[in-house]
Design a protein around this motif. Sequence first.
Motif, PDB file in Angstrom:
ATOM      1  N   HIS A  32      17.407 -28.579  -1.626  1.00 49.16           N
ATOM      2  CA  HIS A  32      17.013 -29.961  -1.405  1.00 49.16           C
ATOM      3  C   HIS A  32      16.552 -30.195   0.026  1.00 49.16           C
ATOM      4  N   LEU A  33      17.036 -29.407   0.964  1.00 50.82           N
ATOM      5  CA  LEU A  33      16.514 -29.501   2.321  1.00 50.82           C
ATOM      6  C   LEU A  33      15.079 -29.001   2.379  1.00 50.82           C
ATOM      7  N   ASP A  34      14.786 -27.915   1.656  1.00 52.68           N
ATOM      8  CA  ASP A  34      13.419 -27.389   1.617  1.00 52.68           C
ATOM      9  C   ASP A  34      12.456 -28.388   0.983  1.00 52.68           C
ATOM     10  N   TYR A  35      12.936 -29.163   0.033  1.00 53.65           N
ATOM     11  CA  TYR A  35      12.067 -30.126  -0.649  1.00 53.65           C
ATOM     12  C   TYR A  35      11.518 -31.166   0.324  1.00 53.65           C
ATOM     13  N   THR A  36      12.283 -31.489   1.340  1.00 54.23           N
ATOM     14  CA  THR A  36      11.855 -32.514   2.298  1.00 54.23           C
ATOM     15  C   THR A  36      11.143 -31.936   3.513  1.00 54.23           C
ATOM     16  N   THR A  37      11.334 -30.657   3.815  1.00 53.73           N
ATOM     17  CA  THR A  37      10.750 -30.087   5.036  1.00 53.73           C
ATOM     18  C   THR A  37       9.592 -29.128   4.770  1.00 53.73           C
ATOM     19  N   THR A  38       9.574 -28.457   3.621  1.00 57.61           N
ATOM     20  CA  THR A  38       8.547 -27.445   3.369  1.00 57.61           C
ATOM     21  C   THR A  38       7.132 -28.001   3.442  1.00 57.61           C
ATOM     22  N   PRO A  39       6.824 -29.188   2.923  1.00 54.54           N
ATOM     23  CA  PRO A  39       5.440 -29.677   3.027  1.00 54.54           C
ATOM     24  C   PRO A  39       4.948 -29.846   4.459  1.00 54.54           C
ATOM     25  N   LEU A  40       5.850 -29.906   5.433  1.00 56.11           N
ATOM     26  CA  LEU A  40       5.442 -30.091   6.819  1.00 56.11           C
ATOM     27  C   LEU A  40       5.101 -28.785   7.516  1.00 56.11           C
ATOM     28  N   LEU A  41       5.454 -27.663   6.916  1.00 53.97           N
ATOM     29  CA  LEU A  41       5.332 -26.375   7.598  1.00 53.97           C
ATOM     30  C   LEU A  41       3.988 -25.709   7.369  1.00 53.97           C
ATOM     31  N   GLY A  42       3.058 -26.387   6.713  1.00 54.11           N
ATOM     32  CA  GLY A  42       1.724 -25.815   6.540  1.00 54.11           C
ATOM     33  C   GLY A  42       0.886 -25.901   7.798  1.00 54.11           C
ATOM     34  N   GLU A  43       1.258 -26.805   8.719  1.00 54.34           N
ATOM     35  CA  GLU A  43       0.560 -26.939   9.997  1.00 54.34           C
ATOM     36  C   GLU A  43       1.237 -26.073  11.054  1.00 54.34           C
ATOM     37  N   PRO A  44       0.543 -25.739  12.147  1.00 51.76           N
ATOM     38  CA  PRO A  44       1.179 -24.964  13.227  1.00 51.76           C
ATOM     39  C   PRO A  44       2.379 -25.722  13.795  1.00 51.76           C
ATOM     40  N   TRP A  45       3.478 -25.019  13.945  1.00 49.54           N
ATOM     41  CA  TRP A  45       4.684 -25.668  14.434  1.00 49.54           C
ATOM     42  C   TRP A  45       5.504 -24.673  15.251  1.00 49.54           C
ATOM     43  N   VAL A  46       6.461 -25.211  16.021  1.00 50.46           N
ATOM     44  CA  VAL A  46       7.294 -24.417  16.921  1.00 50.46           C
ATOM     45  C   VAL A  46       8.729 -24.473  16.425  1.00 50.46           C
ATOM     46  N   LEU A  47       9.376 -23.309  16.391  1.00 49.43           N
ATOM     47  CA  LEU A  47      10.779 -23.220  15.986  1.00 49.43           C
ATOM     48  C   LEU A  47      11.658 -23.187  17.232  1.00 49.43           C
ATOM     49  N   ASP A  48      12.459 -24.228  17.413  1.00 49.16           N
ATOM     50  CA  ASP A  48      13.408 -24.283  18.525  1.00 49.16           C
ATOM     51  C   ASP A  48      14.747 -23.719  18.080  1.00 49.16           C
ATOM     52  N   MET A  49      15.331 -22.872  18.905  1.00 50.96           N
ATOM     53  CA  MET A  49      16.621 -22.246  18.607  1.00 50.96           C
ATOM     54  C   MET A  49      17.609 -22.629  19.701  1.00 50.96           C
ATOM     55  N   ASP A  50      18.790 -23.060  19.287  1.00 46.99           N
ATOM     56  CA  ASP A  50      19.775 -23.520  20.260  1.00 46.99           C
ATOM     57  C   ASP A  50      21.167 -23.237  19.723  1.00 46.99           C
ATOM     58  N   SER A  51      22.127 -23.117  20.619  1.00 49.86           N
ATOM     59  CA  SER A  51      23.525 -22.867  20.260  1.00 49.86           C
ATOM     60  C   SER A  51      24.393 -23.937  20.907  1.00 49.86           C
ATOM     61  N   THR A  52      25.371 -24.436  20.145  1.00 51.89           N
ATOM     62  CA  THR A  52      26.259 -25.494  20.610  1.00 51.89           C
ATOM     63  C   THR A  52      27.702 -25.096  20.356  1.00 51.89           C
ATOM     64  N   ILE A  53      28.566 -25.283  21.350  1.00 51.58           N
ATOM     65  CA  ILE A  53      29.988 -25.011  21.219  1.00 51.58           C
ATOM     66  C   ILE A  53      30.714 -26.303  20.871  1.00 51.58           C
ATOM     67  N   LYS A  54      31.491 -26.294  19.796  1.00 49.64           N
ATOM     68  CA  LYS A  54      32.252 -27.465  19.373  1.00 49.64           C
ATOM     69  C   LYS A  54      33.740 -27.170  19.488  1.00 49.64           C
ATOM     70  N   PRO A  55      34.440 -27.756  20.462  1.00 49.38           N
ATOM     71  CA  PRO A  55      35.899 -27.560  20.562  1.00 49.38           C
ATOM     72  C   PRO A  55      36.602 -28.116  19.329  1.00 49.38           C
ATOM     73  N   LEU A  56      37.652 -27.435  18.889  1.00 52.16           N
ATOM     74  CA  LEU A  56      38.405 -27.835  17.699  1.00 52.16           C
ATOM     75  C   LEU A  56      39.858 -28.092  18.072  1.00 52.16           C
ATOM     76  N   TYR A  57      40.469 -28.989  17.326  1.00 56.02           N
ATOM     77  CA  TYR A  57      41.871 -29.341  17.541  1.00 56.02           C
ATOM     78  C   TYR A  57      42.604 -29.223  16.211  1.00 56.02           C
ATOM     79  N   GLY A  58      43.832 -28.746  16.274  1.00 57.47           N
ATOM     80  CA  GLY A  58      44.578 -28.516  15.039  1.00 57.47           C
ATOM     81  C   GLY A  58      44.247 -27.155  14.463  1.00 57.47           C
ATOM     82  N   HIS A  59      44.494 -26.988  13.186  1.00 54.85           N
ATOM     83  CA  HIS A  59      44.257 -25.719  12.502  1.00 54.85           C
ATOM     84  C   HIS A  59      43.044 -25.881  11.596  1.00 54.85           C
ATOM     85  N   GLN A  60      41.941 -25.227  11.969  1.00 47.82           N
ATOM     86  CA  GLN A  60      40.721 -25.281  11.182  1.00 47.82           C
ATOM     87  C   GLN A  60      40.209 -23.869  10.955  1.00 47.82           C
ATOM     88  N   GLU A  61      39.584 -23.682   9.809  1.00 44.66           N
ATOM     89  CA  GLU A  61      39.088 -22.364   9.438  1.00 44.66           C
ATOM     90  C   GLU A  61      38.005 -21.916  10.421  1.00 44.66           C
TER      91      GLU A  61
END
Length: 347
Positions: free
Chosen positions: A145-174
Motif C-alpha cells: 500500500h505504500l508503493d501504491y501511493t509513491t510508485t507513480p512519482l518515481l517515473g521522473e528523475p529523483w534523489v534518494l536521501d539516506m539518513d540514520s536516527t538514534i531513538k533512546p528507549l526506556y523500559g523493556h522493549q524488543e
Amino acid sequence: MSTEQQGLVVHPPGEQPGVESWSAIADTFAGRVHVEWDQEAPVTPLGQLAFFIDYLKQAGLFDAWVADCPLWLTSPNAPTKRDLLGTVLLSVLAGHWRYAHITSLRCDPVNPSLLGMRKAMSEDSVRRNLEKIDEAKGLAWLQNHLDYTTTPLLGEPWVLDMDSTIKPLYGHQEGAEVGYNPHKPGRPSHCYHTYMLSSLRLVLRVDALPGNEHNVARATKGLWALLDHLGPGRRPTLLRGDKSWGIEPVMARAEQEGLAYLFRLRMTANVKRSLQRVMRQSDWKDAGQACPCEGGGLARQGNQPAAGGLEPAPPHHPAAPQAGPRPGHRRSHDRRATAADLHRGRA
C-alpha cells in the motif's frame, strides 16, 4: 513651506479582523457532514480530520488497506479489523508515540464514526491483536500500500536521501541495545535507517535495527533490497547521504549498479594532507558555475578511481604524494594556515 502627502496607505487601527464564519461539507463514511468554524470555541488538533477522511473515502485507500490486512479473528467477541486499524490510524494522526496514548481516543465520540468505526479500541486490545499479524505478511501488506501511493512519482528523475536516527528507549522493549547514542550515552536505543524521496520528503522504507547496529554497513542490505524492489525503471538518479555512507562497499556497489552518488567526504588524515597539497598548487581549472577545481583529485579507499571523474593524481603531478615530514617536525606556516582554514570550513 508645507509638504502635502496624499495617497499614503496606513495600517488600519485595531487588531486584525477575525476569521469569517463559514461552513464546508465533507463526505465521510458516516455520510455527509457539515463542518462549521466557531471563533469562540477552543482549538482542536483534529478539527479538520473530516476532510482527510473524505480524501481516504474518495480514493478508496482506507477500505483497501483494511481489506488487505493479513489478520483473521474468528472469536465472536473479537473486534473488527476496521475498528482495530481505525484506532491505530487515529492514534497516528493525533501524534501519539506510545500505546498508552490510545486511551485518549476513547473519549472522542465524533471521529471514529466518521471512519465507519463502531468504537475506538483500548490499548491492550490493539497490542494483542497486532501481535497476531505474521511479520512477513504484515511487511508485505504495508509495503504494497505504500508503493501504491509513491510508485507513480518515481517515473521522473529523483534523489534518494539516506539518513540514520538514534531513538533512546526506556523500559523493556524488543531490540533495545546499548550502542552509539549521542544524546543519552549508555541508554539502550533503536537505530532507524530511513530512505526518502528527497524533493517530496516521502519515506520509502525504514529499517528499525537494534542500537548497536547503527553502522551504515548494517543498513546496506536494506538499501539494496529497496533498489531491487523498485526495479530498473524507477531507480533514483542520485544516492545522497552523509559521511557515514561514504564507505568502500557502498560506493563500489553503486558504481557496479551504475548509480551516481554524492556523499560527504570523510576528513581523514590522508584527505587533509591531499587537500593541503592541492591548495598550494596554481593549476586550478574552471569547473563551471564559477567553481574552480584542481586537475588531480583525491583517491578513494584502496587507491581506486573516485566517482564523478576524480582520479588519483599521477606520480609526476605536482599534487602527487610526497614524503611527509619527519615525526615531531614542526609544520610550516603555510600548512598551519591551511589546517586552520580546513578547521573553519568543517565548523
